[in-house]
Design a protein around this motif. Sequence first.
Motif, PDB file in Angstrom:
ATOM      1  N   ARG A 249       0.829  -1.219   0.000  1.00 24.24           N
ATOM      2  CA  ARG A 249       0.000   0.000   0.000  1.00 24.24           C
ATOM      3  C   ARG A 249       0.861   1.266   0.000  1.00 24.24           C
ATOM      4  NH1 ARG A 249      -4.256  -2.222  -2.097  1.00 24.24           N
ATOM      5  NH2 ARG A 249      -5.440  -3.597  -0.724  1.00 24.24           N
ATOM      6  N   THR A 250       2.063   1.186   0.579  1.00 25.16           N
ATOM      7  CA  THR A 250       2.941   2.372   0.661  1.00 25.16           C
ATOM      8  C   THR A 250       4.126   2.291  -0.293  1.00 25.16           C
ATOM      9  OG1 THR A 250       4.158   1.320   2.467  1.00 25.16           O
ATOM     10  CG2 THR A 250       2.366   2.819   3.094  1.00 25.16           C
ATOM     11  N   VAL A 251       4.082   1.363  -1.250  1.00 20.78           N
ATOM     12  CA  VAL A 251       5.276   1.173  -2.094  1.00 20.78           C
ATOM     13  C   VAL A 251       5.654   2.439  -2.871  1.00 20.78           C
ATOM     14  CG1 VAL A 251       4.048   0.116  -4.056  1.00 20.78           C
ATOM     15  CG2 VAL A 251       6.449  -0.418  -3.666  1.00 20.78           C
ATOM     16  N   ALA A 252       4.651   3.210  -3.299  1.00 21.07           N
ATOM     17  CA  ALA A 252       4.977   4.410  -4.084  1.00 21.07           C
ATOM     18  C   ALA A 252       5.743   5.418  -3.231  1.00 21.07           C
ATOM     19  CB  ALA A 252       3.699   5.042  -4.645  1.00 21.07           C
ATOM     20  N   LEU A 253       5.267   5.651  -2.015  1.00 26.55           N
ATOM     21  CA  LEU A 253       5.962   6.582  -1.116  1.00 26.55           C
ATOM     22  C   LEU A 253       7.375   6.105  -0.817  1.00 26.55           C
ATOM     23  CD1 LEU A 253       3.226   7.253   1.581  1.00 26.55           C
ATOM     24  CD2 LEU A 253       4.066   8.841  -0.148  1.00 26.55           C
ATOM     25  N   ARG A 254       7.495   4.817  -0.504  1.00 25.68           N
ATOM     26  CA  ARG A 254       8.805   4.287  -0.116  1.00 25.68           C
ATOM     27  C   ARG A 254       9.789   4.355  -1.268  1.00 25.68           C
ATOM     28  NH1 ARG A 254       8.498  -0.724   0.390  1.00 25.68           N
ATOM     29  NH2 ARG A 254       6.300  -1.218   0.149  1.00 25.68           N
ATOM     30  N   VAL A 255       9.334   3.937  -2.462  1.00 27.08           N
ATOM     31  CA  VAL A 255      10.250   3.892  -3.605  1.00 27.08           C
ATOM     32  C   VAL A 255      10.641   5.306  -4.053  1.00 27.08           C
ATOM     33  CG1 VAL A 255      10.439   3.236  -6.045  1.00 27.08           C
ATOM     34  CG2 VAL A 255       9.621   1.576  -4.364  1.00 27.08           C
ATOM     35  N   GLU A 256       9.668   6.225  -4.045  1.00 24.12           N
ATOM     36  CA  GLU A 256      10.002   7.611  -4.439  1.00 24.12           C
ATOM     37  C   GLU A 256      11.064   8.191  -3.517  1.00 24.12           C
ATOM     38  OE1 GLU A 256       6.465  10.098  -4.496  1.00 24.12           O
ATOM     39  OE2 GLU A 256       5.540   8.659  -5.874  1.00 24.12           O
ATOM     40  N   ARG A 257      10.856   8.010  -2.212  1.00 25.54           N
ATOM     41  CA  ARG A 257      11.802   8.546  -1.239  1.00 25.54           C
ATOM     42  C   ARG A 257      13.170   7.863  -1.371  1.00 25.54           C
ATOM     43  NH1 ARG A 257      11.615  11.214   3.766  1.00 25.54           N
ATOM     44  NH2 ARG A 257      13.568  10.849   4.834  1.00 25.54           N
ATOM     45  N   ALA A 258      13.138   6.517  -1.438  1.00 20.79           N
ATOM     46  CA  ALA A 258      14.394   5.767  -1.454  1.00 20.79           C
ATOM     47  C   ALA A 258      15.190   6.057  -2.720  1.00 20.79           C
ATOM     48  CB  ALA A 258      14.113   4.271  -1.315  1.00 20.79           C
ATOM     49  N   GLN A 259      14.521   6.179  -3.855  1.00 24.56           N
ATOM     50  CA  GLN A 259      15.309   6.398  -5.076  1.00 24.56           C
ATOM     51  C   GLN A 259      15.827   7.836  -5.168  1.00 24.56           C
ATOM     52  OE1 GLN A 259      13.433   5.224  -8.718  1.00 24.56           O
ATOM     53  NE2 GLN A 259      11.874   6.820  -8.680  1.00 24.56           N
ATOM     54  N   ALA A 260      15.108   8.782  -4.601  1.00 27.94           N
ATOM     55  CA  ALA A 260      15.636  10.158  -4.551  1.00 27.94           C
ATOM     56  C   ALA A 260      16.880  10.211  -3.667  1.00 27.94           C
ATOM     57  CB  ALA A 260      14.562  11.112  -4.025  1.00 27.94           C
ATOM     58  N   THR A 261      16.829   9.517  -2.534  1.00 29.98           N
ATOM     59  CA  THR A 261      17.991   9.474  -1.641  1.00 29.98           C
ATOM     60  C   THR A 261      19.155   8.743  -2.307  1.00 29.98           C
ATOM     61  OG1 THR A 261      16.512   9.490   0.270  1.00 29.98           O
ATOM     62  CG2 THR A 261      18.770   8.778   0.662  1.00 29.98           C
ATOM     63  N   ALA A 262      18.851   7.638  -2.998  1.00 29.49           N
ATOM     64  CA  ALA A 262      19.904   6.866  -3.672  1.00 29.49           C
ATOM     65  C   ALA A 262      20.633   7.723  -4.702  1.00 29.49           C
ATOM     66  CB  ALA A 262      19.316   5.623  -4.335  1.00 29.49           C
ATOM     67  N   ALA A 263      19.886   8.520  -5.455  1.00 25.87           N
ATOM     68  CA  ALA A 263      20.515   9.370  -6.477  1.00 25.87           C
ATOM     69  C   ALA A 263      21.400  10.431  -5.819  1.00 25.87           C
ATOM     70  CB  ALA A 263      19.441  10.025  -7.348  1.00 25.87           C
ATOM     71  N   GLU A 264      20.940  10.977  -4.698  1.00 24.11           N
ATOM     72  CA  GLU A 264      21.742  11.986  -3.996  1.00 24.11           C
ATOM     73  C   GLU A 264      23.019  11.358  -3.412  1.00 24.11           C
ATOM     74  OE1 GLU A 264      21.742  15.080  -3.934  1.00 24.11           O
ATOM     75  OE2 GLU A 264      23.132  15.458  -2.279  1.00 24.11           O
ATOM     76  N   LEU A 265      22.893  10.164  -2.839  1.00 28.20           N
ATOM     77  CA  LEU A 265      24.075   9.490  -2.294  1.00 28.20           C
ATOM     78  C   LEU A 265      25.045   9.122  -3.417  1.00 28.20           C
ATOM     79  CD1 LEU A 265      22.446   7.149   0.402  1.00 28.20           C
ATOM     80  CD2 LEU A 265      23.655   9.317   0.793  1.00 28.20           C
ATOM     81  N   ALA A 266      24.513   8.670  -4.551  1.00 28.03           N
ATOM     82  CA  ALA A 266      25.374   8.317  -5.689  1.00 28.03           C
ATOM     83  C   ALA A 266      26.183   9.539  -6.126  1.00 28.03           C
ATOM     84  CB  ALA A 266      24.525   7.780  -6.846  1.00 28.03           C
ATOM     85  N   ARG A 267      25.518  10.701  -6.181  1.00 26.12           N
ATOM     86  CA  ARG A 267      26.174  11.941  -6.591  1.00 26.12           C
ATOM     87  C   ARG A 267      27.304  12.295  -5.625  1.00 26.12           C
ATOM     88  NH1 ARG A 267      25.940  17.188  -5.942  1.00 26.12           N
ATOM     89  NH2 ARG A 267      24.591  17.064  -4.107  1.00 26.12           N
ATOM     90  N   ARG A 268      27.064  12.160  -4.328  1.00 31.23           N
ATOM     91  CA  ARG A 268      28.095  12.503  -3.340  1.00 31.23           C
ATOM     92  C   ARG A 268      29.221  11.461  -3.326  1.00 31.23           C
ATOM     93  NH1 ARG A 268      24.814  14.600   2.046  1.00 31.23           N
ATOM     94  NH2 ARG A 268      23.213  15.796   0.948  1.00 31.23           N
ATOM     95  N   LEU A 269      28.863  10.185  -3.439  1.00 34.24           N
ATOM     96  CA  LEU A 269      29.879   9.125  -3.405  1.00 34.24           C
ATOM     97  C   LEU A 269      30.823   9.214  -4.594  1.00 34.24           C
ATOM     98  CD1 LEU A 269      27.526   6.228  -2.257  1.00 34.24           C
ATOM     99  CD2 LEU A 269      29.566   6.997  -1.007  1.00 34.24           C
ATOM    100  N   PHE A 270      30.301   9.747  -5.690  1.00 30.07           N
ATOM    101  CA  PHE A 270      31.075   9.859  -6.932  1.00 30.07           C
ATOM    102  C   PHE A 270      32.386  10.629  -6.712  1.00 30.07           C
ATOM    103  CE2 PHE A 270      31.858  11.609 -11.226  1.00 30.07           C
ATOM    104  CZ  PHE A 270      31.893  10.416 -11.921  1.00 30.07           C
ATOM    105  N   THR A 271      32.368  11.588  -5.797  1.00 29.37           N
ATOM    106  CA  THR A 271      33.589  12.377  -5.553  1.00 29.37           C
ATOM    107  C   THR A 271      34.239  12.025  -4.202  1.00 29.37           C
ATOM    108  OG1 THR A 271      32.219  14.140  -4.620  1.00 29.37           O
ATOM    109  CG2 THR A 271      32.823  14.356  -6.939  1.00 29.37           C
ATOM    110  N   HIS A 272      33.803  10.929  -3.585  1.00 28.66           N
ATOM    111  CA  HIS A 272      34.380  10.555  -2.282  1.00 28.66           C
ATOM    112  C   HIS A 272      35.788   9.980  -2.480  1.00 28.66           C
ATOM    113  CE1 HIS A 272      34.857   8.843   1.691  1.00 28.66           C
ATOM    114  NE2 HIS A 272      33.769   9.491   2.073  1.00 28.66           N
TER     115      HIS A 272
END
Length: 377
Positions: A249-272
């Motif tokens: 029932r909450t998959v849309a909320l969870r996936v939207e939040r998780a994938q936005a965070t994943a993209a932000e972490l990927a961007r930061r990790l890229f220059t770590h």
Amino acid sequence: MTSTAPDPHYSPATLAVAAGRPERVAGAAVNEAIWLSSTYVADGPVDYGRTDNPTWQAFEAALGALEGGRALVFGSGMAAIAAACALVPQGSTVLAPRHVYSGTGALLREAAAAGRVHLREVDIADTTAVRAAVQGAALLWLESPTNPMLEVADLRATTSAARAAGALSVVDNTFATPLVQRPLELGADVGVHSVTKYLAGHSDVVLGASVTRDDDPGRALHARLRAYRHLHGAIAGPQEVFLALRGMRTVALRVERAQATAAELARRLFTHPRVERVRHPSLPGDPGHDLATAQMRGYGAVLAIEVAGGAAGAERVAAGTRLWVHATSLGGVESSLERRRRHGAEVTTVPESLLRLSVGIEDVEDLWADLDQALRS
Ligand SMILES: *Cc1c(COP(=O)(O)O)cnc(C)c1O
């Protein structure tokens, strides 16, 4: 029992909430019950607990609406995968990604060793190679993005090459979920899921599912998968299915939040400084970026990093986080990470230093701070 399907034109976020509900009559429950019965009084719509169950039907109505087809729930992702593999006859040639999910790879290699299939492996991101290798195959197994290398297959081009070659195409859609990618619309004959992951979403059940087209011309894929489930006993417990539907029932909320965070972490990790490579299709330089942009709504919430210091360096990072859980599996509300090569079943072309990160729904800054301290320590 489940009835009154919602308008199929509702958006996926709405369907995840509205589909698979009991009929709206005065006093009715809004949730389908957990049907705990092995048998039913004769001459009704359900007769035996290995054949069908109204709690399964509610889950299947919801997943079918989300992915645009007819769903069947299985006792695990691997049970659904085994059922889909059994759609082609003994002696068939199966074409699969070199970096397919390790369990699927082990299942196919076991079938090949026993002489039941001929197995061909291919770089699934190389569409030209897939087009050539699918000639003479009966089954094209697709996974996109792949677990754990995050390679992206061109689903439209490869499923259409499979169709032209007379091969069935199956897409393992576990990483993307129907919110992000709809394989049947992209040309696949069958979609399979580890429901254990994002669909259930709370790391509390092991379940699987298949999805096939409503208008499956003459091949009766849904009926054959259903018969496999019944005859092989690859069934789910009704309590687990209830939990999975509640989670979905909450998959849309969870996936939207998780994938936005994943993209932000990927961007930061890229220059770590301690990270040698980041694999996530959200990154503009990622080999799968353009294809993922064309066929997905977002880029999913799993990423992989290769860290400095090889296997030992990666193990230190996995042991050094406090918020991220060091554990296998993925798709839960809690973020987790794992060095995949610690499993003997993982193929040796997956780098020793690769950590697979499953991003949950915690605050992005807390996740970043914890990962950063583990990488630096
Ligand atoms: C976990 C997983 C599976 C297996 O599913 P189970 O529910 O563990 O049987 C299959 N495919 C992918 C991509 C997975 O991540």
